[in-house]
Motif scaffolding. Structure first.
Motif, PDB file in Angstrom:
ATOM      1  N   ILE A 281     -10.264 -11.664  14.423  1.00 21.06           N
ATOM      2  CA  ILE A 281      -8.999 -10.937  14.541  1.00 21.06           C
ATOM      3  C   ILE A 281      -8.066 -11.488  13.467  1.00 21.06           C
ATOM      4  O   ILE A 281      -7.789 -12.684  13.435  1.00 21.06           O
ATOM      5  CB  ILE A 281      -8.404 -11.117  15.954  1.00 21.06           C
ATOM      6  CG1 ILE A 281      -9.391 -10.567  17.003  1.00 21.06           C
ATOM      7  CG2 ILE A 281      -7.047 -10.436  16.064  1.00 21.06           C
ATOM      8  CD1 ILE A 281      -9.034 -10.931  18.429  1.00 21.06           C
ATOM      9  N   HIS A 282      -7.588 -10.629  12.606  1.00 21.84           N
ATOM     10  CA  HIS A 282      -6.800 -11.074  11.456  1.00 21.84           C
ATOM     11  C   HIS A 282      -5.293 -10.991  11.694  1.00 21.84           C
ATOM     12  O   HIS A 282      -4.515 -11.439  10.846  1.00 21.84           O
ATOM     13  CB  HIS A 282      -7.172 -10.250  10.215  1.00 21.84           C
ATOM     14  CG  HIS A 282      -8.588 -10.469   9.779  1.00 21.84           C
ATOM     15  ND1 HIS A 282      -8.983 -11.526   8.996  1.00 21.84           N
ATOM     16  CD2 HIS A 282      -9.722  -9.764  10.048  1.00 21.84           C
ATOM     17  CE1 HIS A 282     -10.290 -11.474   8.780  1.00 21.84           C
ATOM     18  NE2 HIS A 282     -10.766 -10.408   9.417  1.00 21.84           N
ATOM     19  N   THR A 283      -4.882 -10.433  12.828  1.00 24.24           N
ATOM     20  CA  THR A 283      -3.455 -10.300  13.106  1.00 24.24           C
ATOM     21  C   THR A 283      -2.942 -11.527  13.853  1.00 24.24           C
ATOM     22  O   THR A 283      -3.695 -12.212  14.550  1.00 24.24           O
ATOM     23  CB  THR A 283      -3.189  -9.044  13.949  1.00 24.24           C
ATOM     24  OG1 THR A 283      -4.078  -9.065  15.083  1.00 24.24           O
ATOM     25  CG2 THR A 283      -3.435  -7.785  13.138  1.00 24.24           C
ATOM     26  N   PRO A 284      -1.646 -11.833  13.708  1.00 26.60           N
ATOM     27  CA  PRO A 284      -1.072 -12.988  14.412  1.00 26.60           C
ATOM     28  C   PRO A 284      -1.133 -12.782  15.928  1.00 26.60           C
ATOM     29  O   PRO A 284      -1.034 -11.661  16.405  1.00 26.60           O
ATOM     30  CB  PRO A 284       0.388 -13.032  13.936  1.00 26.60           C
ATOM     31  CG  PRO A 284       0.447 -12.152  12.730  1.00 26.60           C
ATOM     32  CD  PRO A 284      -0.649 -11.155  12.865  1.00 26.60           C
TER      33      PRO A 284
ATOM     34  N   GLN B  78      -1.094 -10.001  18.880  1.00 25.35           N
ATOM     35  CA  GLN B  78      -1.557  -8.686  18.426  1.00 25.35           C
ATOM     36  C   GLN B  78      -3.071  -8.713  18.193  1.00 25.35           C
ATOM     37  O   GLN B  78      -3.583  -9.627  17.567  1.00 25.35           O
ATOM     38  CB  GLN B  78      -0.857  -8.306  17.120  1.00 25.35           C
ATOM     39  CG  GLN B  78       0.650  -8.237  17.199  1.00 25.35           C
ATOM     40  CD  GLN B  78       1.267  -8.114  15.811  1.00 25.35           C
ATOM     41  OE1 GLN B  78       0.774  -7.376  14.973  1.00 25.35           O
ATOM     42  NE2 GLN B  78       2.329  -8.861  15.582  1.00 25.35           N
ATOM     43  N   GLY B  79      -3.750  -7.709  18.717  1.00 23.80           N
ATOM     44  CA  GLY B  79      -5.188  -7.614  18.513  1.00 23.80           C
ATOM     45  C   GLY B  79      -6.016  -8.383  19.533  1.00 23.80           C
ATOM     46  O   GLY B  79      -7.243  -8.290  19.538  1.00 23.80           O
TER      47      GLY B  79
ATOM     48  N   TYR C  49      -9.913 -18.558  13.903  1.00 29.07           N
ATOM     49  CA  TYR C  49      -9.066 -17.370  13.759  1.00 29.07           C
ATOM     50  C   TYR C  49      -7.656 -17.769  13.337  1.00 29.07           C
ATOM     51  O   TYR C  49      -7.094 -17.203  12.429  1.00 29.07           O
ATOM     52  CB  TYR C  49      -9.004 -16.597  15.079  1.00 29.07           C
ATOM     53  CG  TYR C  49     -10.270 -15.854  15.439  1.00 29.07           C
ATOM     54  CD1 TYR C  49     -11.509 -16.171  14.876  1.00 29.07           C
ATOM     55  CD2 TYR C  49     -10.241 -14.820  16.357  1.00 29.07           C
ATOM     56  CE1 TYR C  49     -12.666 -15.490  15.216  1.00 29.07           C
ATOM     57  CE2 TYR C  49     -11.393 -14.123  16.708  1.00 29.07           C
ATOM     58  CZ  TYR C  49     -12.602 -14.469  16.140  1.00 29.07           C
ATOM     59  OH  TYR C  49     -13.746 -13.789  16.488  1.00 29.07           O
ATOM     60  N   GLN C  50      -7.090 -18.733  14.052  1.00 31.31           N
ATOM     61  CA  GLN C  50      -5.762 -19.219  13.692  1.00 31.31           C
ATOM     62  C   GLN C  50      -5.460 -20.514  14.443  1.00 31.31           C
ATOM     63  O   GLN C  50      -6.041 -20.786  15.486  1.00 31.31           O
ATOM     64  CB  GLN C  50      -4.679 -18.184  13.981  1.00 31.31           C
ATOM     65  CG  GLN C  50      -4.465 -17.883  15.462  1.00 31.31           C
ATOM     66  CD  GLN C  50      -3.372 -16.850  15.668  1.00 31.31           C
ATOM     67  OE1 GLN C  50      -3.550 -15.681  15.381  1.00 31.31           O
ATOM     68  NE2 GLN C  50      -2.233 -17.289  16.166  1.00 31.31           N
TER      69      GLN C  50
END
Length: 199
Positions: A86-89, A92-93, A165-166
């Motif tokens: 998932i590339h969104t912060p 989100q997502g 992912y983050q």
């Protein structure tokens, strides 16, 4: 040297911590996994020279026998299958994501719960595990997302099975070395604790 470790501790962290000992031909050591109270008793009875844990020990009383030293802190991250990144912060997502999480009384879970509360996000928790080795396997094989220090799954990330992912903002897992006050401290133990500051 006798080293006690909490069973829930990341094996990758423990291996990295003791690696300087492997380079010393004159040194041998044993690793023993026990519960926290057994580890502290082992220190008191001089069965153990050192304890590694990710749980701090209170040393507020003047007569406390423990010397607690933070030897590392690892950032916390959301980790999951590489092909589903998932590339969104956050958040989100992440609406349909399933989660593998540490137990409710861990530093990691508290940090994740705070993040969820900030974004009013309700995670769909599929499994909980206090043991980092089990968390690692579940993260690798379940297809769900996990929250843990990336060092725990560094091999899976390198192999392309998982991806970070983050990072969780300002969130860390802390690692501690516990010893007791003794008149004689092995030189190799002193050197190990000094080197650990660079982990």
């Amino acid at each position: 040297m006798s080293i006690g470790v909490l069973p829930t501790l990341s094996r990758n962290f423990v291996e990295h911590f003791v690696s300087p000992l492997l380079a010393k031909p004159e040194v041998s050591f044993s690793l023993t996994a026990r519960g926290m109270s057994d580890l502290l008793n082992g220190l008191t009875n001089h069965e153990l020279d050192l304890v590694l844990t990710n749980r701090p020990v209170s040393v507020e009383t003047k007569d406390a026998p423990w010397i607690v030293q933070q030897v590392s802190r690892q950032p916390l991250a959301i980790v999951g299958p590489k092909e589903s990144k998932i590339h969104t912060p956050f958040s989100q997502g992440y609406e349909s994501a399933h989660w593998i999480l540490p137990g409710k009384n861990t530093e990691i879970r508290t940090a994740f719960n705070l993040l969820c509360a900030t974004w009013q996000y309700q995670p769909d928790v599929k499994a909980e595990a206090d043991d980092m080795a089990m968390l690692r396997l579940l993260a690798r094989d379940s297809g769900a997302l996990a929250v843990l220090p990336p060092v725990v799954v560094k091999d899976e990330i390198r192999q392309g099975l998982l991806e970070e992912y983050q990072r969780l903002p300002d969130a860390y897992e802390h690692f501690y070395a516990i010893t007791t006050q003794r008149k004689f401290v092995q030189q190799v133990l002193i050197e190990l604790l000094q080197k650990s500051q660079n982990i």
